[in-house]
Design a protein around this motif. Structure first.
Motif, PDB file in Angstrom:
ATOM      1  N   VAL A   1       0.845  -1.216   0.071  1.00 32.16           N
ATOM      2  CA  VAL A   1      -0.080   0.145   0.149  1.00 32.16           C
ATOM      3  C   VAL A   1       0.934   1.319   0.000  1.00 32.16           C
ATOM      4  O   VAL A   1       0.703   2.279  -0.660  1.00 32.16           O
ATOM      5  CB  VAL A   1      -0.870  -0.060   1.454  1.00 32.16           C
ATOM      6  N   VAL A   2       2.006   1.425   0.978  1.00 35.16           N
ATOM      7  CA  VAL A   2       2.869   2.156   0.696  1.00 35.16           C
ATOM      8  C   VAL A   2       3.250   2.639  -0.647  1.00 35.16           C
ATOM      9  O   VAL A   2       3.460   3.747  -0.972  1.00 35.16           O
ATOM     10  CB  VAL A   2       3.821   2.118   1.588  1.00 35.16           C
ATOM     11  N   ARG A   3       4.036   1.397  -1.445  1.00 30.48           N
ATOM     12  CA  ARG A   3       4.307   1.698  -2.735  1.00 30.48           C
ATOM     13  C   ARG A   3       3.295   2.250  -3.518  1.00 30.48           C
ATOM     14  O   ARG A   3       3.569   3.084  -4.506  1.00 30.48           O
ATOM     15  CB  ARG A   3       4.897   0.324  -3.148  1.00 30.48           C
ATOM     16  N   LEU A   4       2.134   1.814  -3.410  1.00 33.71           N
ATOM     17  CA  LEU A   4       1.029   2.096  -4.550  1.00 33.71           C
ATOM     18  C   LEU A   4       0.780   3.723  -4.070  1.00 33.71           C
ATOM     19  O   LEU A   4       0.828   4.386  -5.199  1.00 33.71           O
ATOM     20  CB  LEU A   4      -0.064   1.362  -4.154  1.00 33.71           C
ATOM     21  N   MET A   5       0.962   4.200  -3.022  1.00 34.64           N
ATOM     22  CA  MET A   5       0.547   5.641  -2.566  1.00 34.64           C
ATOM     23  C   MET A   5       1.672   6.350  -3.079  1.00 34.64           C
ATOM     24  O   MET A   5       1.414   7.398  -3.740  1.00 34.64           O
ATOM     25  CB  MET A   5       0.197   5.831  -1.132  1.00 34.64           C
ATOM     26  N   ARG A   6       2.928   5.959  -2.816  1.00 35.12           N
ATOM     27  CA  ARG A   6       4.309   6.628  -3.180  1.00 35.12           C
ATOM     28  C   ARG A   6       4.264   6.825  -4.580  1.00 35.12           C
ATOM     29  O   ARG A   6       4.333   8.039  -5.179  1.00 35.12           O
ATOM     30  CB  ARG A   6       5.335   6.076  -2.541  1.00 35.12           C
TER      31      ARG A   6
ATOM     32  N   ALA B   1     -10.062   2.517  -4.505  1.00 34.31           N
ATOM     33  CA  ALA B   1     -10.798   1.534  -3.788  1.00 34.31           C
ATOM     34  C   ALA B   1      -9.811   0.251  -3.662  1.00 34.31           C
ATOM     35  O   ALA B   1      -9.621  -0.485  -4.626  1.00 34.31           O
ATOM     36  CB  ALA B   1     -12.165   1.295  -4.249  1.00 34.31           C
ATOM     37  N   LEU B   2      -9.608   0.035  -2.518  1.00 33.09           N
ATOM     38  CA  LEU B   2      -8.482  -1.284  -2.313  1.00 33.09           C
ATOM     39  C   LEU B   2      -9.292  -2.444  -1.859  1.00 33.09           C
ATOM     40  O   LEU B   2     -10.294  -2.349  -1.228  1.00 33.09           O
ATOM     41  CB  LEU B   2      -7.558  -0.870  -1.129  1.00 33.09           C
ATOM     42  N   PRO B   3      -8.890  -3.708  -2.039  1.00 35.60           N
ATOM     43  CA  PRO B   3      -9.451  -4.794  -1.634  1.00 35.60           C
ATOM     44  C   PRO B   3      -9.632  -4.892  -0.053  1.00 35.60           C
ATOM     45  O   PRO B   3      -8.708  -4.266   0.745  1.00 35.60           O
ATOM     46  CB  PRO B   3      -8.865  -5.933  -2.188  1.00 35.60           C
ATOM     47  N   PRO B   4     -10.447  -5.493   0.668  1.00 34.58           N
ATOM     48  CA  PRO B   4     -10.606  -5.495   1.996  1.00 34.58           C
ATOM     49  C   PRO B   4      -9.296  -6.697   2.669  1.00 34.58           C
ATOM     50  O   PRO B   4      -8.866  -7.274   1.861  1.00 34.58           O
ATOM     51  CB  PRO B   4     -11.786  -6.176   2.118  1.00 34.58           C
ATOM     52  N   GLN B   5      -9.062  -6.705   3.938  1.00 29.16           N
ATOM     53  CA  GLN B   5      -8.314  -7.395   4.537  1.00 29.16           C
ATOM     54  C   GLN B   5      -6.790  -7.218   4.341  1.00 29.16           C
ATOM     55  O   GLN B   5      -5.910  -8.175   4.294  1.00 29.16           O
ATOM     56  CB  GLN B   5      -8.577  -8.982   4.441  1.00 29.16           C
ATOM     57  N   LEU B   6      -6.319  -6.026   3.848  1.00 30.60           N
ATOM     58  CA  LEU B   6      -5.120  -5.627   3.562  1.00 30.60           C
ATOM     59  C   LEU B   6      -4.249  -5.490   4.978  1.00 30.60           C
ATOM     60  O   LEU B   6      -3.099  -5.743   5.085  1.00 30.60           O
ATOM     61  CB  LEU B   6      -5.020  -4.688   2.670  1.00 30.60           C
TER      62      LEU B   6
ATOM     63  N   VAL C   1      -2.567  -9.841   0.208  1.00 31.77           N
ATOM     64  CA  VAL C   1      -1.425  -9.224  -0.303  1.00 31.77           C
ATOM     65  C   VAL C   1      -1.665  -8.705  -1.598  1.00 31.77           C
ATOM     66  O   VAL C   1      -2.067  -9.262  -2.429  1.00 31.77           O
ATOM     67  CB  VAL C   1      -0.337 -10.122  -0.141  1.00 31.77           C
ATOM     68  N   LEU C   2      -1.051  -7.466  -2.007  1.00 35.09           N
ATOM     69  CA  LEU C   2      -1.120  -6.854  -3.147  1.00 35.09           C
ATOM     70  C   LEU C   2       0.106  -7.198  -3.901  1.00 35.09           C
ATOM     71  O   LEU C   2       1.400  -6.746  -3.275  1.00 35.09           O
ATOM     72  CB  LEU C   2      -1.355  -5.369  -3.200  1.00 35.09           C
ATOM     73  N   SER C   3       0.184  -7.926  -4.870  1.00 34.08           N
ATOM     74  CA  SER C   3       1.248  -8.171  -5.687  1.00 34.08           C
ATOM     75  C   SER C   3       1.860  -6.840  -6.315  1.00 34.08           C
ATOM     76  O   SER C   3       1.588  -6.034  -6.470  1.00 34.08           O
ATOM     77  CB  SER C   3       1.160  -9.113  -6.770  1.00 34.08           C
ATOM     78  N   ASP C   4       3.427  -6.925  -6.590  1.00 33.90           N
ATOM     79  CA  ASP C   4       4.098  -5.908  -7.369  1.00 33.90           C
ATOM     80  C   ASP C   4       3.437  -5.610  -8.838  1.00 33.90           C
ATOM     81  O   ASP C   4       3.425  -4.668  -9.249  1.00 33.90           O
ATOM     82  CB  ASP C   4       5.533  -6.240  -7.608  1.00 33.90           C
ATOM     83  N   GLU C   5       2.979  -6.628  -9.383  1.00 35.24           N
ATOM     84  CA  GLU C   5       2.181  -6.494 -10.536  1.00 35.24           C
ATOM     85  C   GLU C   5       0.986  -5.619 -10.452  1.00 35.24           C
ATOM     86  O   GLU C   5       0.511  -4.704 -11.261  1.00 35.24           O
ATOM     87  CB  GLU C   5       1.776  -7.788 -11.066  1.00 35.24           C
ATOM     88  N   HIS C   6       0.322  -5.882  -9.327  1.00 39.58           N
ATOM     89  CA  HIS C   6      -1.102  -5.138  -8.983  1.00 39.58           C
ATOM     90  C   HIS C   6      -0.536  -3.881  -8.725  1.00 39.58           C
ATOM     91  O   HIS C   6      -1.460  -2.726  -9.246  1.00 39.58           O
ATOM     92  CB  HIS C   6      -1.872  -5.889  -8.078  1.00 39.58           C
TER      93      HIS C   6
END
Length: 788
Positions: free
Chosen positions: A251-256, A426-431, A472-477
């Motif tokens: 999530v940090v990488r996505l925001m950044r 919008a992110l998936p639940p349970q992250l 878990v969000l993968s690097d690809e996602h």
């Protein structure tokens, strides 16, 4: 001491004693409750351990009942005899694993990255139990974090820490722990971070001085990446409340990456609720050495603020950390002199004391938030902390985008009309390990430019669900979503609707946002695009599912023909049956005479600590036995080192797996794709040996018999008698199996295989028809495709 280096008087838990004695754990508890002379436990913190030597003496007089003895255990065999035999096997395996580990370490073939991963696995596995004693895992992680921090930061005191064992006393062990804690606290104080690591470290209860020295040696060479992994471990193990849990790295990488453009020159970065510093750490990882950075963070939690200080100090970038509050808008005026180019933050939504209060003489820029709604107070704190043209990414609850509260709707409308809202994801639940709620990321900008549209990204279907723990969000996602945001921001390469990774992206004009009551929920704007972006794509997708459906029809027709060609007939009435009701050339044989039965490795050898989603070899567990086959979804793995130590428990094609303990279910056949996998503690492996190149029983025939409802009922009956049903290898060996000649077994197997293929084909046909129907419905009901 024995040859493994383990004490003859080692301390074991109830579960370990039960494993060695071949009984269920409640049996050990019953021994302790019923017999006054049962050895007293040794208490370490909240844990009770028992002296192995004392338990063996107590069990020497207790013979194993005949019904519970294994086939190789004679009359008069005691539980102590069984434990001693199992101890020899367990310790021999442990010694072999240690030798393999030393051989791998000394071979020089491991890369630096592999060597660091091996060390970290040792530190988080066996060394954790050896050093923490009755203390918590977070206290032990404080030790690891301190050692890595001291070494990476170049602290002079880390050089003086011993790398070889020179003392063994309890006092020397306590003094060494105290020295490490004081060195870490001194390094923190020199960097302006409140100390406090010593308090946690001195709570540890190592077994030996040498164990602490070994931990010091293993942390040598670990760096920032391993430090981050330890911080993540701390966050997941500490069971932190919502105000303290850490933001997942993905999530940090996505925001950044979504907030920082390719041309971005953000220099002053601020996180008003820094937690463990993961947001600032992410920016330092991306921009450190590229632009002159200044990082600033605040947090009301002293414990996590220490982790942030250690984390960020390793980058060598100027950092300002302050002990803030859960409601900074209640304590001081809006910031003026140190506004930021970039703000990334994950504020607490429901923290005690974060309720916004009226601000005397100072207006809320977008309107006063209602009582009990700190989310909208944090948003305004972020906006007034931004420089002109500065950007921000804020984690927000989903409800903030759709709330019907008059004040919250008013704040959303002003943010939208002011051009402050750029994008909502919008992110998936349970992250998040500390909360199961769904969240959205709000990307904001302090700008006077008129914004004509807002990007809405629905990524709720992305991410992989781990076997244990959060999604878990993968690097690809992460890369796919950030690429979508950046393409829309640049105005080139942006594709409306369904994206390749599966997320949806819609750039909604302001008129649409106004018409939706200033809702900032992506679900209110992507429904039109639940199908696809273009009629051509929809037609292609529908044609593809129709082709799959047609192929399934053809396969079904072929297997139906094969089953129709089968013929059966009753046994001729003139045939003489044997006394047991079988044809004369059949016989009824105990299963133990047909196959070798082996129980899975003990839990201590294949514990949860050595299994993970990332590894070298898969582990089959009872939940993977489905409909006679092994389902490879949600499987854990072990490292190559662990696999070598458990080589006896490898699987081969043709093996059959049965449930050993737990709810009984039909067994499963091991196929070629599963060759070499491991089977777990709660399973039994059946392997048919060959005589003159042929087995006595074919795997397919045996699987069919073991899967009969009558056979499964037999297994359940014989697995009764304990709190957790358990079926021993000795009991399973008694199962009577009707055995025809091999040629007859082959004909039976072929007939049943044909029917199994028919069942599979029809299921695939239903699945293909269901997918085709869903595809058509999505396109027809949104008007992208038109029925002719």
């Amino acid at each position: 001491m024995d040859g493994t280096g383990l004490s003859d008087d080692r301390l074991l838990s109830r579960a370990e004693l039960a494993e060695l004695a071949g009984v269920m754990r409640p049996a050990v508890t019953n021994w302790q409750r019923r017999y006054e002379d049962y050895p007293e436990p040794v208490r370490t913190g909240e844990t009770e351990l028992f002296s192995l030597r004392a338990v063996l003496r107590w069990l020497d007089s207790r013979q194993i009942p005949s019904r519970a003895r294994a086939t190789d255990e004679p009359a008069g065999f005691t539980y102590a005899d069984r434990m001693r035999r199992n101890l020899v096997a367990s310790d021999d395996a442990r010694q072999g694993a240690a030798a393999l580990s030393c051989e791998a370490a000394g071979s020089g073939q491991l890369s630096d990255e592999e060597e660091r991963a091996r060390r970290l696995a040792q530190l988080l596995g066996p060394m954790a139990d050896a050093v923490r004693g009755g203390a918590s895992m977070t206290d032990y992680l404080a030790l690891l974090l301190s050692l890595v921090f001291l070494q990476v930061s170049g602290s002079p005191r880390s050089v003086s820490l011993p790398r070889m064992v020179r003392a063994r006393s309890r006092a020397a062990t306590a003094a060494l722990l105290q020295e490490i804690g004081e060195a870490a606290d001194e390094a923190l104080r020199l960097r302006g971070v409140p100390p406090g690591m010593r308090t946690a470290i001195v709570r540890l209860e190592p077994r030996e001085y040498g164990d602490v020295v070994e931990v010091i040696r293993l942390t040598d060479g670990l760096g920032i990446d391993e430090f981050r992994q330890l911080v993540d471990q701390f966050g997941s193990r500490a069971a932190l409340p919502s105000g303290e849990f850490f933001t997942p790295r993905a999530v940090v990488r996505l925001m950044r990456d979504a907030a920082i453009g390719d041309e971005d020159s953000a220099q002053r970065v601020y996180d008003p609720y820094a937690r463990a510093g993961e947001m600032l750490d992410g920016v330092a990882e991306r921009l450190g050495g590229v632009v002159p950075l200044t990082l600033r963070g605040e947090s009301p939690q002293r414990g996590t603020l220490r982790l942030a200080g250690m984390n960020l100090a390793l980058h060598g970038i100027p950092v300002e950390l302050e002990a803030g509050t859960v409601a900074p808008w209640n304590e001081r005026a809006w910031p003026k002199g140190h506004r930021a180019d970039l703000i990334l933050t994950n504020p607490p939504f429901n923290a005690h004391g974060a309720v916004p209060k009226p601000r005397e003489g100072i207006d809320w820029p977008y309107g006063p938030p209602p009582p009990g709604s700190p989310a909208f107070a944090w948003l305004q704190h972020v906006m007034v902390s931004l420089k002109d043209e500065g950007r921000a990414g804020v984690v927000m609850p989903v409800s903030a985008g759709t709330s019907t509260d008059v004040r919250e709707r008013e704040i959303r409308s002003r943010l939208v009309e002011d051009g402050a809202v750029e994008c909502i994801v919008a992110l998936p639940p349970q992250l998040f390990s500390g909360a199961q709620v769904s969240v959205c990321l709000w990307f904001l900008r302090s700008s006077t430019a008129v914004r004509e549209e807002i990007l809405f990204v629905d990524a709720r279907d992305l991410g992989d669900k781990a076997t244990r723990g959060p999604r878990v969000l993968s690097d690809e996602h992460v890369g796919a979503v950030t690429k979508t945001v950046q393409a829309w921001r640049r105005g080139t390469g942006f594709r409306l609707g369904r994206q390749r990774a599966g997320h949806l992206a819609v750039a909604a004009p302001l008129e649409a946002v106004r018409a939706a009551g200033y809702s900032l929920s992506p679900s209110d704007y992507v429904d039109r695009w639940m199908s696809t972006a273009s009629p051509a794509d929809a037609a292609t997708e529908a044609a593809a599912t129709e082709r799959v459906l047609s192929a399934a029809r053809r396969r079904t027709k072929a297997v139906d023909g094969a089953v129709d060609a089968l013929s059966y007939g009753p046994l001729p009435s003139a045939t003489v049956l044997s006394y047991n009701g079988l044809p004369h050339d059949w016989r009824r044989v105990p299963l133990g005479e047909l196959v070798d039965i082996m129980a899975g490795p003990s839990y201590t050898r294949l514990s949860a600590e050595v299994r993970s989603a990332a590894g070298d070899l898969r582990v089959v567990m009872p939940k993977h036995l489905r409909e006679g086959r092994i389902d490879d979804r949600d499987m854990e793995k072990v490292s190559a080192d662990v696999a070598r130590a458990l080589a006896r428990f490898r699987l081969s094609p043709g093996d059959i797996l049965c449930v050993r303990s737990g709810a009984q279910m039909p067994p499963a056949l091991v196929e070629k794709a599963q060759d070499g996998w491991l089977f777990s503690t709660n399973l039994l492996r059946l392997r048919a040996p060959e005589t003159d190149g042929e087995p006595l029983v074919l795997p397919g025939y045996l699987l069919a018999y073991l899967s009969l409802p009558e056979t499964v009922h037999w297994l359940k009956e014989y697995a009764r008698g304990t709190a957790v049903p358990s079926l021993s290898a000795a009991t399973l060996a008694l199962l009577p199996v009707p055995l025809p000649p091999l040629a007859h077994q082959r004909r039976i197997s072929a007939a049943l295989d044909a029917v199994d293929a028919q069942i599979t084909a029809h299921r695939e046909l239903i699945q293909a028809a269901t997918r085709h129907r869903s595809t058509l419905a999505a396109h027809l009901l949104t008007g992208v495709l038109v029925p002719e």
